[in-house]
Scaffold this motif. Structure first.
Motif, PDB file in Angstrom:
ATOM      1  N   GLY A  84      -4.181  -2.802  -8.840  1.00 52.77           N
ATOM      2  CA  GLY A  84      -4.539  -3.274  -7.510  1.00 52.77           C
ATOM      3  C   GLY A  84      -5.098  -2.191  -6.614  1.00 52.77           C
ATOM      4  N   PRO A  85      -4.643  -2.148  -5.357  1.00 53.44           N
ATOM      5  CA  PRO A  85      -5.182  -1.187  -4.383  1.00 53.44           C
ATOM      6  C   PRO A  85      -4.971   0.269  -4.782  1.00 53.44           C
ATOM      7  CG  PRO A  85      -3.922  -2.904  -3.271  1.00 53.44           C
ATOM      8  CD  PRO A  85      -3.714  -3.088  -4.737  1.00 53.44           C
ATOM      9  N   ALA A  86      -3.859   0.565  -5.458  1.00 54.91           N
ATOM     10  CA  ALA A  86      -3.606   1.949  -5.882  1.00 54.91           C
ATOM     11  C   ALA A  86      -4.646   2.391  -6.900  1.00 54.91           C
ATOM     12  CB  ALA A  86      -2.202   2.074  -6.463  1.00 54.91           C
ATOM     13  N   LYS A  87      -4.959   1.519  -7.846  1.00 58.47           N
ATOM     14  CA  LYS A  87      -5.973   1.835  -8.859  1.00 58.47           C
ATOM     15  C   LYS A  87      -7.334   2.046  -8.198  1.00 58.47           C
ATOM     16  CE  LYS A  87      -7.809   0.349 -13.259  1.00 58.47           C
ATOM     17  NZ  LYS A  87      -7.058   0.780 -14.411  1.00 58.47           N
ATOM     18  N   ARG A  88      -7.674   1.184  -7.259  1.00 59.99           N
ATOM     19  CA  ARG A  88      -8.942   1.301  -6.541  1.00 59.99           C
ATOM     20  C   ARG A  88      -8.999   2.611  -5.754  1.00 59.99           C
ATOM     21  NH1 ARG A  88     -11.721  -3.391  -3.049  1.00 59.99           N
ATOM     22  NH2 ARG A  88     -11.752  -4.246  -5.127  1.00 59.99           N
ATOM     23  N   ALA A  89      -7.897   2.970  -5.090  1.00 56.75           N
ATOM     24  CA  ALA A  89      -7.847   4.213  -4.310  1.00 56.75           C
ATOM     25  C   ALA A  89      -8.036   5.429  -5.211  1.00 56.75           C
ATOM     26  CB  ALA A  89      -6.531   4.303  -3.545  1.00 56.75           C
ATOM     27  N   ILE A  90      -7.399   5.420  -6.375  1.00 59.80           N
ATOM     28  CA  ILE A  90      -7.534   6.534  -7.320  1.00 59.80           C
ATOM     29  C   ILE A  90      -8.978   6.634  -7.802  1.00 59.80           C
ATOM     30  CG2 ILE A  90      -6.887   7.341  -9.632  1.00 59.80           C
ATOM     31  CD1 ILE A  90      -4.062   6.158  -9.051  1.00 59.80           C
ATOM     32  N   GLU A  91      -9.579   5.493  -8.105  1.00 51.42           N
ATOM     33  CA  GLU A  91     -10.965   5.469  -8.570  1.00 51.42           C
ATOM     34  C   GLU A  91     -11.915   6.004  -7.497  1.00 51.42           C
ATOM     35  OE1 GLU A  91     -14.129   2.177 -10.356  1.00 51.42           O
ATOM     36  OE2 GLU A  91     -12.042   1.605 -10.017  1.00 51.42           O
ATOM     37  N   ILE A  92     -11.744   5.548  -6.278  1.00 45.64           N
ATOM     38  CA  ILE A  92     -12.599   6.012  -5.176  1.00 45.64           C
ATOM     39  C   ILE A  92     -12.408   7.505  -4.948  1.00 45.64           C
ATOM     40  CG2 ILE A  92     -12.995   5.822  -2.676  1.00 45.64           C
ATOM     41  CD1 ILE A  92     -12.283   2.787  -3.042  1.00 45.64           C
ATOM     42  N   PHE A  93     -11.158   7.954  -4.969  1.00 45.12           N
ATOM     43  CA  PHE A  93     -10.873   9.382  -4.798  1.00 45.12           C
ATOM     44  C   PHE A  93     -11.570  10.208  -5.886  1.00 45.12           C
ATOM     45  CE2 PHE A  93      -8.234  13.092  -5.865  1.00 45.12           C
ATOM     46  CZ  PHE A  93      -8.325  13.793  -4.661  1.00 45.12           C
ATOM     47  N   ALA A  94     -11.506   9.742  -7.116  1.00 44.83           N
ATOM     48  CA  ALA A  94     -12.140  10.470  -8.227  1.00 44.83           C
ATOM     49  C   ALA A  94     -13.648  10.569  -8.014  1.00 44.83           C
ATOM     50  CB  ALA A  94     -11.830   9.790  -9.553  1.00 44.83           C
ATOM     51  N   GLN A 148     -25.042   9.078  -7.677  1.00 45.52           N
ATOM     52  CA  GLN A 148     -24.387   8.094  -8.549  1.00 45.52           C
ATOM     53  C   GLN A 148     -22.898   8.008  -8.247  1.00 45.52           C
ATOM     54  OE1 GLN A 148     -26.225   6.115 -10.896  1.00 45.52           O
ATOM     55  NE2 GLN A 148     -24.361   4.930 -10.620  1.00 45.52           N
ATOM     56  N   ALA A 149     -22.268   9.138  -7.976  1.00 51.26           N
ATOM     57  CA  ALA A 149     -20.839   9.125  -7.638  1.00 51.26           C
ATOM     58  C   ALA A 149     -20.612   8.359  -6.337  1.00 51.26           C
ATOM     59  CB  ALA A 149     -20.301  10.551  -7.535  1.00 51.26           C
ATOM     60  N   LEU A 150     -21.501   8.536  -5.350  1.00 43.98           N
ATOM     61  CA  LEU A 150     -21.390   7.773  -4.106  1.00 43.98           C
ATOM     62  C   LEU A 150     -21.595   6.281  -4.359  1.00 43.98           C
ATOM     63  CD1 LEU A 150     -23.221  10.000  -1.463  1.00 43.98           C
ATOM     64  CD2 LEU A 150     -20.760   9.790  -1.897  1.00 43.98           C
ATOM     65  N   ALA A 151     -22.559   5.955  -5.210  1.00 40.52           N
ATOM     66  CA  ALA A 151     -22.812   4.550  -5.545  1.00 40.52           C
ATOM     67  C   ALA A 151     -21.603   3.935  -6.243  1.00 40.52           C
ATOM     68  CB  ALA A 151     -24.061   4.431  -6.418  1.00 40.52           C
ATOM     69  N   GLU A 152     -20.997   4.677  -7.152  1.00 39.60           N
ATOM     70  CA  GLU A 152     -19.825   4.154  -7.862  1.00 39.60           C
ATOM     71  C   GLU A 152     -18.638   4.003  -6.904  1.00 39.60           C
ATOM     72  OE1 GLU A 152     -19.921   3.003 -10.992  1.00 39.60           O
ATOM     73  OE2 GLU A 152     -22.031   3.579 -11.060  1.00 39.60           O
ATOM     74  N   ALA A 153     -18.479   4.957  -5.989  1.00 39.45           N
ATOM     75  CA  ALA A 153     -17.402   4.846  -4.993  1.00 39.45           C
ATOM     76  C   ALA A 153     -17.627   3.623  -4.108  1.00 39.45           C
ATOM     77  CB  ALA A 153     -17.326   6.117  -4.154  1.00 39.45           C
ATOM     78  N   ALA A 154     -18.872   3.401  -3.706  1.00 43.29           N
ATOM     79  CA  ALA A 154     -19.189   2.234  -2.876  1.00 43.29           C
ATOM     80  C   ALA A 154     -18.912   0.942  -3.636  1.00 43.29           C
ATOM     81  CB  ALA A 154     -20.649   2.292  -2.419  1.00 43.29           C
ATOM     82  N   GLN A 155     -19.294   0.912  -4.901  1.00 49.35           N
ATOM     83  CA  GLN A 155     -19.022  -0.272  -5.720  1.00 49.35           C
ATOM     84  C   GLN A 155     -17.512  -0.515  -5.824  1.00 49.35           C
ATOM     85  OE1 GLN A 155     -21.992  -1.985  -5.881  1.00 49.35           O
ATOM     86  NE2 GLN A 155     -21.640  -2.368  -8.039  1.00 49.35           N
ATOM     87  N   ALA A 156     -16.766   0.548  -6.047  1.00 53.99           N
ATOM     88  CA  ALA A 156     -15.315   0.407  -6.160  1.00 53.99           C
ATOM     89  C   ALA A 156     -14.706  -0.052  -4.841  1.00 53.99           C
ATOM     90  CB  ALA A 156     -14.691   1.735  -6.589  1.00 53.99           C
ATOM     91  N   LEU A 157     -15.292   0.379  -3.733  1.00 49.92           N
ATOM     92  CA  LEU A 157     -14.772   0.030  -2.417  1.00 49.92           C
ATOM     93  C   LEU A 157     -15.137  -1.390  -1.995  1.00 49.92           C
ATOM     94  CD1 LEU A 157     -13.269   1.119   0.080  1.00 49.92           C
ATOM     95  CD2 LEU A 157     -15.473   1.916   0.935  1.00 49.92           C
ATOM     96  N   PHE A 158     -16.385  -1.790  -2.277  1.00 52.69           N
ATOM     97  CA  PHE A 158     -16.885  -3.045  -1.724  1.00 52.69           C
ATOM     98  C   PHE A 158     -16.924  -4.227  -2.690  1.00 52.69           C
ATOM     99  CE2 PHE A 158     -18.995   0.160   1.059  1.00 52.69           C
ATOM    100  CZ  PHE A 158     -18.255  -0.129   2.189  1.00 52.69           C
ATOM    101  N   VAL A 159     -16.919  -3.971  -3.986  1.00 53.77           N
ATOM    102  CA  VAL A 159     -16.968  -5.086  -4.939  1.00 53.77           C
ATOM    103  C   VAL A 159     -15.536  -5.498  -5.257  1.00 53.77           C
ATOM    104  CG1 VAL A 159     -17.671  -5.818  -7.246  1.00 53.77           C
ATOM    105  CG2 VAL A 159     -19.164  -4.351  -5.898  1.00 53.77           C
ATOM    106  N   PRO A 160     -15.181  -6.730  -4.943  1.00 52.79           N
ATOM    107  CA  PRO A 160     -13.801  -7.179  -5.206  1.00 52.79           C
ATOM    108  C   PRO A 160     -13.455  -7.108  -6.693  1.00 52.79           C
ATOM    109  CG  PRO A 160     -14.977  -8.755  -3.814  1.00 52.79           C
ATOM    110  CD  PRO A 160     -15.979  -7.743  -4.291  1.00 52.79           C
ATOM    111  N   ASP A 161     -12.186  -6.841  -6.966  1.00 54.58           N
ATOM    112  CA  ASP A 161     -11.709  -6.738  -8.352  1.00 54.58           C
ATOM    113  C   ASP A 161     -11.971  -8.015  -9.140  1.00 54.58           C
ATOM    114  OD1 ASP A 161     -10.819  -4.144  -8.075  1.00 54.58           O
ATOM    115  OD2 ASP A 161      -8.800  -4.740  -7.475  1.00 54.58           O
TER     116      ASP A 161
END
Length: 178
Positions: A84-94, A148-161
């Motif tokens: 859930g949110p923890a996984k998303r936060a870790i992904e965005i942080f990475a 690409q890292a910014l794009a992936e972070a944005a995708q992780a942030l804005f695209v629902p699971d």
């Protein structure tokens, strides 16, 4: 934001395809060297260095799209167990950490490339080809990794699971194969 993500990923996909194609130049170059050396006792001064000069752009230009494909080695001890949110936060942080490192490397390597260009840098080998132009690949590739890292972070942030999970065959939410 989605247009930015699609543009960056599309450009990196093209660079990836280019990187995949240029590696095919290495085999004939090395084959020529082996035949010249062992069949005709006439080794070249350029073949080994040329193949090395091709390997640099090959892996540097492929890296950003490989990030999108999740093809880089990752230590996922925490993210594998998170949900859930923890996984998303870790992904965005990475992705933010990757973006920071790529941005720093792009900024640091740019003056080195400019300096090599101003000096007309060569390899100083027996063949001695100009290599200043290759020095520009590093800041460019790191800038593309940053984007690409910014794009992936944005995708992780804005695209629902749910959209990510609903995509068939492991495809990304924007329809790309994973």
């Amino acid at each position: 934001m989605q247009k930015f993500c699609d543009f960056v990923t599309g450009l990196n996909r093209l660079l990836f395809a280019f990187a995949a194609m240029i590696i095919f130049a290495v085999v004939p170059i090395l084959l020529y060297e082996v035949i010249a050396r062992y069949a005709f006792d006439a080794p070249t001064v350029w073949a080994m260095e040329a193949s090395t000069l091709i390997f640099g752009p090959h892996f540097m230009l492929a890296g950003p799209y490989l990030l999108h494909l999740r093809g880089h080695v990752a230590v996922d001890i925490l993210s594998e167990k998170a949900q859930g949110p923890a996984k998303r936060a870790i992904e965005i942080f990475a992705y933010i950490v990757i973006a920071i490192f790529a941005g720093v490397f792009a900024k640091v390597s740019w003056p080195l490339a400019v300096n090599a260009w101003s000096l007309g840098e060569t390899s100083f080998s027996a063949w001695n080809p100009p290599i200043w132009w290759m020095k520009f690949i590093a800041p460019f590739a790191f800038a593309m990794m940053f984007a690409q890292a910014l794009a992936e972070a944005a995708q992780a942030l804005f695209v629902p699971d749910q959209e990510k999970e609903a995509a068939p065959n492991g495809a990304k939410a924007n329809g790309e194969a994973h």
